[in-house]
Design a protein around this motif. Structure first.
Motif, PDB file in Angstrom:
ATOM      1  N   ALA A   1      26.375  30.942 -32.992  1.00 41.65           N
ATOM      2  CA  ALA A   1      25.164  31.549 -32.436  1.00 41.65           C
ATOM      3  C   ALA A   1      24.086  30.495 -32.215  1.00 41.65           C
ATOM      4  O   ALA A   1      23.354  30.525 -31.199  1.00 41.65           O
TER       5      ALA A   1
ATOM      6  N   VAL B   1      24.902  28.609 -29.081  1.00 42.55           N
ATOM      7  CA  VAL B   1      24.585  29.434 -27.909  1.00 42.55           C
ATOM      8  C   VAL B   1      23.086  29.412 -27.636  1.00 42.55           C
ATOM      9  O   VAL B   1      22.636  29.227 -26.492  1.00 42.55           O
TER      10      VAL B   1
ATOM     11  N   THR C   1      21.888  26.120 -26.243  1.00 40.47           N
ATOM     12  CA  THR C   1      22.257  25.952 -24.838  1.00 40.47           C
ATOM     13  C   THR C   1      21.388  26.818 -23.933  1.00 40.47           C
ATOM     14  O   THR C   1      21.007  26.408 -22.840  1.00 40.47           O
ATOM     15  N   MET C   2      21.064  28.007 -24.376  1.00 36.47           N
ATOM     16  CA  MET C   2      20.244  28.884 -23.539  1.00 36.47           C
ATOM     17  C   MET C   2      18.803  28.390 -23.438  1.00 36.47           C
ATOM     18  O   MET C   2      18.167  28.534 -22.388  1.00 36.47           O
TER      19      MET C   2
ATOM     20  N   GLY D   1      33.425  34.141 -31.392  1.00 33.31           N
ATOM     21  CA  GLY D   1      32.588  33.768 -30.261  1.00 33.31           C
ATOM     22  C   GLY D   1      31.957  35.001 -29.650  1.00 33.31           C
ATOM     23  O   GLY D   1      32.285  36.142 -30.015  1.00 33.31           O
ATOM     24  N   PRO D   2      31.059  34.819 -28.689  1.00 30.82           N
ATOM     25  CA  PRO D   2      30.455  35.981 -28.021  1.00 30.82           C
ATOM     26  C   PRO D   2      31.424  36.588 -27.015  1.00 30.82           C
ATOM     27  O   PRO D   2      32.397  35.956 -26.600  1.00 30.82           O
TER      28      PRO D   2
ATOM     29  N   ASN E   1      29.625  29.852 -17.514  1.00 36.91           N
ATOM     30  CA  ASN E   1      28.908  30.472 -18.637  1.00 36.91           C
ATOM     31  C   ASN E   1      28.730  29.402 -19.710  1.00 36.91           C
ATOM     32  O   ASN E   1      29.480  29.333 -20.680  1.00 36.91           O
TER      33      ASN E   1
ATOM     34  N   PRO F   1      26.450  28.824 -22.127  1.00 41.37           N
ATOM     35  CA  PRO F   1      26.270  29.231 -23.533  1.00 41.37           C
ATOM     36  C   PRO F   1      27.592  29.668 -24.173  1.00 41.37           C
ATOM     37  O   PRO F   1      27.867  29.333 -25.323  1.00 41.37           O
ATOM     38  N   GLY F   2      28.394  30.406 -23.433  1.00 42.37           N
ATOM     39  CA  GLY F   2      29.697  30.812 -23.955  1.00 42.37           C
ATOM     40  C   GLY F   2      30.610  29.623 -24.174  1.00 42.37           C
ATOM     41  O   GLY F   2      31.360  29.563 -25.166  1.00 42.37           O
TER      42      GLY F   2
ATOM     43  N   ALA G   1      29.745  27.926 -27.265  1.00 44.20           N
ATOM     44  CA  ALA G   1      30.306  28.652 -28.403  1.00 44.20           C
ATOM     45  C   ALA G   1      31.746  28.226 -28.650  1.00 44.20           C
ATOM     46  O   ALA G   1      32.155  27.958 -29.785  1.00 44.20           O
TER      47      ALA G   1
END
Length: 747
Positions: free
Chosen positions: A29, A32, A35-36, A224-225, A258, A260-261, A264
């Motif tokens: 998290a 993520v 990164t966001m 992961g998300p 993606n 952020p993903g 992760a």
């Protein structure tokens, strides 16, 4: 409306459904979020922020190659496993079409226990791309392993073979090395897809040593998300992009990545590649956790049976069933105690089974009762200990409610006095018991419920007066026969179980008598229940159903006899006497003559003595509809959808309970109520009345509820409480609310 300002104590969750999805690890998290908020660049941008993003993306791809032993081939980031499966299937089928491998002689094979995403994808794209090949399941053995003899027979015509690394329901691991040897020996040019979703972090994979063409993965199955995954494609395997556009991922999968993903995944891959500092447990530790959890389960359910077993399984999955239990029983019990597991079957009024266990050829009761308990490879010793403690805490609940037989003193156990209605699919069975005399009677049992009845009668130390059938068709009811042999002392009884020496039967404060009511079948009776010199209920078999009329076209059926029986029954009971049928296709639980005549106009003509030809044709039309739908149905029910119940959102609950004098009606089953009291979840103090759905018939019989009483109905998910609200509304209750989402949204 704002959220409630305060709540009572809620039950801490023990999450044991990791094969469905996992929580996101704190480190993941954090990656993520970083990164966001900080490293948010677009990898396609040429400035420094974009270049950093591109480097991070490629670093993750490099880690994936190290983890999988995939120095060559493509690693393509996707939205998850379903996209990876679709892309793989399209790529293979396009290549098959180019090679002219179309038509029914070409086989597209998949393991019979495969996740539905695979066969459904094969069928969909096979039709859409007009390949028109034959999509066929590969049988599996009782162990869940692919039947290699059957596969060998199918392979000469196979153009694509889809198997799993590990099954999501049972945890069964396929022998990929043996499968590769067979596939490449018999049909080396067949494309091979392996669903690796459950494998990552739980079993070793080395793509340099095995010729898998396509391998989809999903991030949310390993901390992961959701919304991120990746696909491995072997060098030389055909590839056709599913998504075209800006040319990202080297033109293999367009759309802005993606990031952020992917960040992760990078964190997860790093953990897996560094076991000495990883949060992921060694295999031996996971097996130890499994043994602890299994031991805890056996304390609650001594008769537990594993549906998949060593050496063919992952340590992290326990799939089990318990004789006498349906999956929903255990799921509801565990959920009430804050333990999250899943079933192999859908939870609904209709009992279904697990297609995975059915494919394995296991007994039907194991399929219908399958429970999957799954934990993740990052489980800690503390989490395992808490899970075991919570599971073991259910042992006294299970004993208290006679869900399993024990050596407890039955005289110290409470008896669910009065009437209980048990359902299996649309079949209705009844148990009538008296707390003071400790006597009981069973009416219209069905075999899947027989063990439950044995547990209740023996566990509560009840004397079973009789086991009655309201009607018989061509043969005796095997469930009744079994229960009489086990539990009833009386010897002289007719084929329906009625003692020959008695015109009436006494069950404590209840007196039962019967009248012959043939028509649906030649041997049929209505059992009349009398309390305080008044007939308050009748068990009428299938001559009349809630919102329907019984069939007369079965062997021995007679329309004229049915008319006479209905007229006799009407003359014997009142308009408001509760009528309990042995089938309930519309989930209405009970009817009365007053209701039946409103809901089924044809009944009024029959009762009025109309000539048979005036209504027989309509009854025959109904029977024809039934025969087309299902030959075992015993009457037609026309369901009208009435949903005038006020739905209450969880956030509005505090205001509702604070401003109105409402009784909270908890319709969960008694074992759920014992495992987790509903007032634990309520935002304010309220009067709570516990009337399980199976005891709603008794509440009507004993007039425990008043028609003008404001009621807020609650269950685990909001489904059973909505059903109960509809039943009550039909019976004349006006002030009803249903908590949308049930206790699940309050916990």
């Amino acid at each position: 409306m704002s959220a409630p300002s305060h709540r009572c104590r809620t039950l801490a969750e023990v999450y044991l459904d990791n094969n469905a999805t996992t929580p996101v690890l704190p480190a993941v998290a954090a990656a993520v979020m970083q990164t966001m908020q900080q490293d948010f660049g677009n990898p396609s941008s040429s400035h420094s922020t974009g270049i950093k993003a591109k480097v991070a993306l490629e670093h993750t791809r490099s880690l994936a190659r190290q983890l999988l032993g995939a120095a060559t081939g493509e690693i393509i980031f996707t939205s998850g496993a379903t996209e990876g499966i679709q892309t793989s299937v399209i790529s293979a089928l396009q290549a098959l079409r180019a090679r002219g491998l179309c038509g029914p002689e070409t086989l597209l094979l998949y393991g019979a226990t495969e996740h539905k995403a695979v066969p459904e994808s094969l069928k969909y794209w096979n039709k859409l791309l007009q390949i028109n090949a034959t999509v066929q399941a590969i049988p599996v053995l009782n162990s869940g392993l692919i039947d290699t003899d059957a596969l060998r027979q199918l392979l000469p015509r196979a153009a694509m073979v889809c198997t799993m690394a590990a099954n999501n329901e049972t945890g069964v691991k396929q022998d990929l090395v043996a499968l590769e040897k067979l596939i490449r020996e018999v049909k080396p040019d067949a494309y091979w897809l392996v669903d690796c979703v459950q494998a990552l972090g739980k079993m070793s994979l080395d793509f340099a040593k095995i010729s898998i063409d396509y391998a989809p993965f999903s991030g949310h199955k390993l901390y992961g998300p959701k919304g991120i995954g990746f696909l491995y494609v072997r060098p030389g395997a055909p590839y056709q992009p599913l998504i075209a556009g800006g040319g990202q991922e080297g033109g293999l999968r367009s759309g802005t990545e993606n990031l952020p993903g992917i960040a992760a995944l990078s964190t997860i891959f790093s953990q897996l590649l560094n076991p000495e500092s990883s949060v992921f447990c060694a295999d031996a530790v996971l097996w130890h956790y499994r043994q602890q959890l299994l031991a805890a389960l056996r304390q609650v359910f001594p008769a537990l049976v594993l549906n998949s077993a060593e050496p063919h399984i992952l340590a992290t999955t326990l799939n089990f069933a318990v004789p006498g239990f349906f999956a929903k029983d255990i799921l509801d019990l565990f959920d009430a105690a804050g333990i999250r597991v899943s079933s192999g079957s859908a939870c609904s009024s209709k009992v279904t089974g697990s297609f995975v266990l059915d494919a394995m050829g296991l007994e039907r009761w194991r399929s219908e009762g399958a429970i999957r308990l799954s934990f993740g490879p990052a489980m800690t010793a503390e989490e395992c200990d808490e899970a075991c403690k919570r599971i073991v805490s259910l042992a006294p609940v299970v004993r208290q409610h006679c869900l399993v037989l024990t050596d407890a003193d039955p005289l110290n156990m409470s008896v669910a006095a009065g009437l209980s209605q048990f359902k299996y699919d649309a079949n209705c069975s009844y148990l009538l018991s008296c707390e003071h005399s400790r006597q009981a009677i069973i009416i219209d049992p069905v075999m899947p419920l027989a063990e439950r009845f044995v547990n209740i009668i023996q566990g509560q130390g009840l004397t079973l007066v009789a086991v009655l059938d309201t009607h018989l068709h061509q043969q005796a009811n095997p469930a009744s026969k079994l229960l009489r042999q086990l539990l009833v002392d009386a010897k002289d009884q007719d084929v329906t179980g009625w003692p020959l020496a008695h015109d009436t039967l006494q069950v404590g404060v209840y007196q039962l008598s019967r009248i012959a009511t043939p028509g649906h079948s030649p041997q049929a009776y209505s059992v009349l229940l009398k309390q305080a010199d008044s007939i308050t209920a009748a068990f009428i078999g299938d001559i009349l159903l809630p919102a329907g009329i019984g069939r007369t076209d079965l062997d021995g059926g007679s329309a004229m006899a049915l008319q006479q029986s209905l007229q006799l029954l009407q003359a014997t009971v009142s308009e408001q006497t509760l009528l309990f049928s042995s089938h309930d296709y519309a989930q209405r639980f009970v009817t009365t003559f007053a209701l039946a005549k409103q809901e089924t106009p044809l009944l009024q003509h029959i009762l009025a003595g109309a000539e048979q030809e005036q209504w027989q044709q309509r009854l025959n039309e109904q029977s024809a509809i039934l025969q087309q739908a299902s030959t075992h149905l015993c009457g037609l029910v026309e369901v009208s959808h009435q949903d005038a119940i006020a739905l209450v959102q969880p956030n509005d609950l505090e205001q509702l309970l604070s401003t109105q004098q409402i009784t909270v009606l908890d319709v969960r089953e008694p074992y759920e109520q014992s495992a987790g009291a509903v007032d634990t979840y309520l935002p304010v103090t309220a009067e709570v009345l516990q009337i399980p759905l199976s005891r709603l018939c008794n509440a009507m019989l004993q007039q425990q509820l008043k028609l003008d009483q404001p009621l807020l109905l609650i269950c685990r998910t909001g489904n059973r409480s909505l059903l109960a609200a509809r039943v009550l509304r039909r019976l004349g209750f006006k002030q009803l609310w249903n908590l949308q989402g049930g206790v699940a949204l309050l916990s």
